[in-house]
Motif scaffolding. Structure first.
Motif, PDB file in Angstrom:
ATOM      1  N   LEU A  84       1.027  -1.588   0.195  1.00 34.09           N
ATOM      2  CA  LEU A  84      -0.070   0.235  -0.074  1.00 34.09           C
ATOM      3  C   LEU A  84       1.002   1.423   0.101  1.00 34.09           C
ATOM      4  O   LEU A  84       2.194   1.314   1.357  1.00 34.09           O
ATOM      5  CB  LEU A  84      -0.853  -0.057   0.756  1.00 34.09           C
ATOM      6  CG  LEU A  84      -1.439  -1.064   1.747  1.00 34.09           C
ATOM      7  CD1 LEU A  84      -2.812  -0.663   2.735  1.00 34.09           C
ATOM      8  CD2 LEU A  84      -2.784  -1.341   0.441  1.00 34.09           C
ATOM      9  N   LEU A  85       0.539   2.322  -0.768  1.00 32.93           N
ATOM     10  CA  LEU A  85       1.419   3.634  -0.814  1.00 32.93           C
ATOM     11  C   LEU A  85       0.903   4.513  -0.556  1.00 32.93           C
ATOM     12  O   LEU A  85       0.840   5.269  -0.243  1.00 32.93           O
ATOM     13  CB  LEU A  85       1.371   3.409  -2.643  1.00 32.93           C
ATOM     14  CG  LEU A  85       2.172   2.810  -3.133  1.00 32.93           C
ATOM     15  CD1 LEU A  85       2.362   3.009  -4.671  1.00 32.93           C
ATOM     16  CD2 LEU A  85       3.871   2.634  -2.241  1.00 32.93           C
ATOM     17  N   THR A  86      -0.859   4.493  -0.155  1.00 31.69           N
ATOM     18  CA  THR A  86      -1.731   5.979   0.214  1.00 31.69           C
ATOM     19  C   THR A  86      -3.038   5.433   1.088  1.00 31.69           C
ATOM     20  O   THR A  86      -3.135   4.086   0.432  1.00 31.69           O
ATOM     21  CB  THR A  86      -2.002   6.594  -0.706  1.00 31.69           C
ATOM     22  OG1 THR A  86      -2.755   7.664   0.130  1.00 31.69           O
ATOM     23  CG2 THR A  86      -2.531   6.365  -1.780  1.00 31.69           C
ATOM     24  N   ILE A  87      -3.893   6.104   1.454  1.00 27.82           N
ATOM     25  CA  ILE A  87      -5.118   4.987   2.276  1.00 27.82           C
ATOM     26  C   ILE A  87      -6.016   6.962   2.035  1.00 27.82           C
ATOM     27  O   ILE A  87      -5.568   7.730   2.394  1.00 27.82           O
ATOM     28  CB  ILE A  87      -4.602   5.030   3.647  1.00 27.82           C
ATOM     29  CG1 ILE A  87      -4.101   4.412   3.844  1.00 27.82           C
ATOM     30  CG2 ILE A  87      -6.435   4.837   4.084  1.00 27.82           C
ATOM     31  CD1 ILE A  87      -4.233   2.708   3.411  1.00 27.82           C
ATOM     32  N   PRO A  88      -7.024   6.315   1.101  1.00 31.15           N
ATOM     33  CA  PRO A  88      -7.573   7.438   0.269  1.00 31.15           C
ATOM     34  C   PRO A  88      -8.849   7.668   1.406  1.00 31.15           C
ATOM     35  O   PRO A  88      -8.841   6.390   2.342  1.00 31.15           O
ATOM     36  CB  PRO A  88      -8.370   6.981  -0.524  1.00 31.15           C
ATOM     37  CG  PRO A  88      -7.404   5.953  -1.401  1.00 31.15           C
ATOM     38  CD  PRO A  88      -6.850   5.089   0.074  1.00 31.15           C
ATOM     39  N   SER A  89      -9.661   8.602   1.152  1.00 30.78           N
ATOM     40  CA  SER A  89     -10.483   9.099   2.115  1.00 30.78           C
ATOM     41  C   SER A  89     -11.983   8.220   2.595  1.00 30.78           C
ATOM     42  O   SER A  89     -12.322   8.360   3.608  1.00 30.78           O
ATOM     43  CB  SER A  89     -10.809  10.195   2.037  1.00 30.78           C
ATOM     44  OG  SER A  89     -11.450  10.575   0.880  1.00 30.78           O
ATOM     45  N   ASP A  90     -11.866   7.452   1.637  1.00 28.68           N
ATOM     46  CA  ASP A  90     -12.903   6.210   1.702  1.00 28.68           C
ATOM     47  C   ASP A  90     -12.901   4.613   1.591  1.00 28.68           C
ATOM     48  O   ASP A  90     -13.376   4.272   1.585  1.00 28.68           O
ATOM     49  CB  ASP A  90     -14.182   6.702   0.104  1.00 28.68           C
ATOM     50  CG  ASP A  90     -13.161   6.059  -1.261  1.00 28.68           C
ATOM     51  OD1 ASP A  90     -11.986   6.026  -1.212  1.00 28.68           O
ATOM     52  OD2 ASP A  90     -13.694   6.035  -2.007  1.00 28.68           O
TER      53      ASP A  90
END
Length: 269
Positions: A84-90
């Protein structure tokens, strides 16, 4: 008479077979209903949690995104050891029972604002250790008051981080492992130092000091609270050693008295 008994046996056999068939159909229906209710993502394994809800394990699956369709009864979610590179807001919308979230050992560089905002009332533990995070945006956490583990990330120790960290709760045992990889300004020489220590002694916000006096007072109060928590944790871990040392010190006069008695006895002999 024989014909009557034969017919009776046939009826009993038919009823027995019918009953067994009904039980089998009921068992299949219940099994399918349970599977339909859970709807575990293909890349994860789901099991019931001892404290209610589900344990969803998606570890070591080379995931590059948070799986879709996570059960809304998820209580413990393990996404560690992925890509995982980023965690989106949803990412975690619709998970009102989420109590523990493990995102450690990924390649995270960013958490979007509101990434775990929907878990403000439920989340208790958040693991972000062993990632590639350099800085934080408190907006990613919203009103979540979970204990965070942010250790073993290449932190850029600057004014933004100094203002952000006191707004979060930390696992006290992990504070010493939140270490500065780089610092800004560089001349402060914070590289390789635990941020909790250098942030008290060093001022990363010198240029903002004159215009943000109230904000900085609140920030310093937050740092003071965090240091107290760190010291309490340190004392707890070393309490046993301290007790042994105190007992040793108390025993010193007694030992000295025994030595003097031995010398007196030797002289008399």
């Amino acid at each position: 008479m024989f014909s009557f008994l034969w017919e009776g046996c046939a009826v009993a056999s038919f009823l027995s077979l019918t009953f067994m068939l009904l039980l089998h159909i009921l068992d299949v229906c219940m099994s399918e209903s349970h599977q339909t209710e859970i709807k575990c993502p293909e890349s994860c394994f789901c099991s019931e949690s001892v404290d209610g809800g589900l344990v969803v394990r998606c570890s070591d699956m080379n995931l590059i995104a948070v799986p879709h369709g996570l059960p809304n009864t998820t209580r413990h979610l393990y996404l560690d050891n992925n890509l995982l590179l980023t965690i989106p807001s949803d990412s975690f919308i619709g998970l009102p029972l989420l109590f523990k979230l493990d995102l450690s050992h990924n390649r995270l560089v960013h958490l979007e604002p509101g990434a775990v905002r929907d878990q403000a009332d439920s989340l208790s533990s958040l693991y972000l250790s062993f990632n590639l995070l350099e800085t934080l945006d408190p907006e990613a956490f919203g009103d979540v008051r979970a204990q965070n583990n942010l250790s073993h990330n290449p932190w850029l120790c600057d004014c933004r981080l100094q203002l952000a960290v006191p707004q979060l709760l930390f696992d006290p045992s992990s504070l010493a492992e939140v270490v500065c990889n780089t610092s800004e300004p560089e001349e402060l020489g914070a590289q390789g130092m635990p941020f909790i220590l250098v942030a008290i002694e060093l001022d990363f916000c010198t240029e903002l000091r004159s215009t943000t006096d109230v904000a900085m007072l609140i920030t310093m109060f937050g740092w003071f609270t965090m240091v107290i928590s760190y010291l309490v944790n340190y004392v707890r871990h070393n309490q046993e050693d301290a007790i042994h040392h105190l007992e040793y010190l108390k025993s010193l006069p007694n030992r000295q008295g025994r030595i003097e008695e031995s010398l007196t006895l030797t002289t008399w002999l």
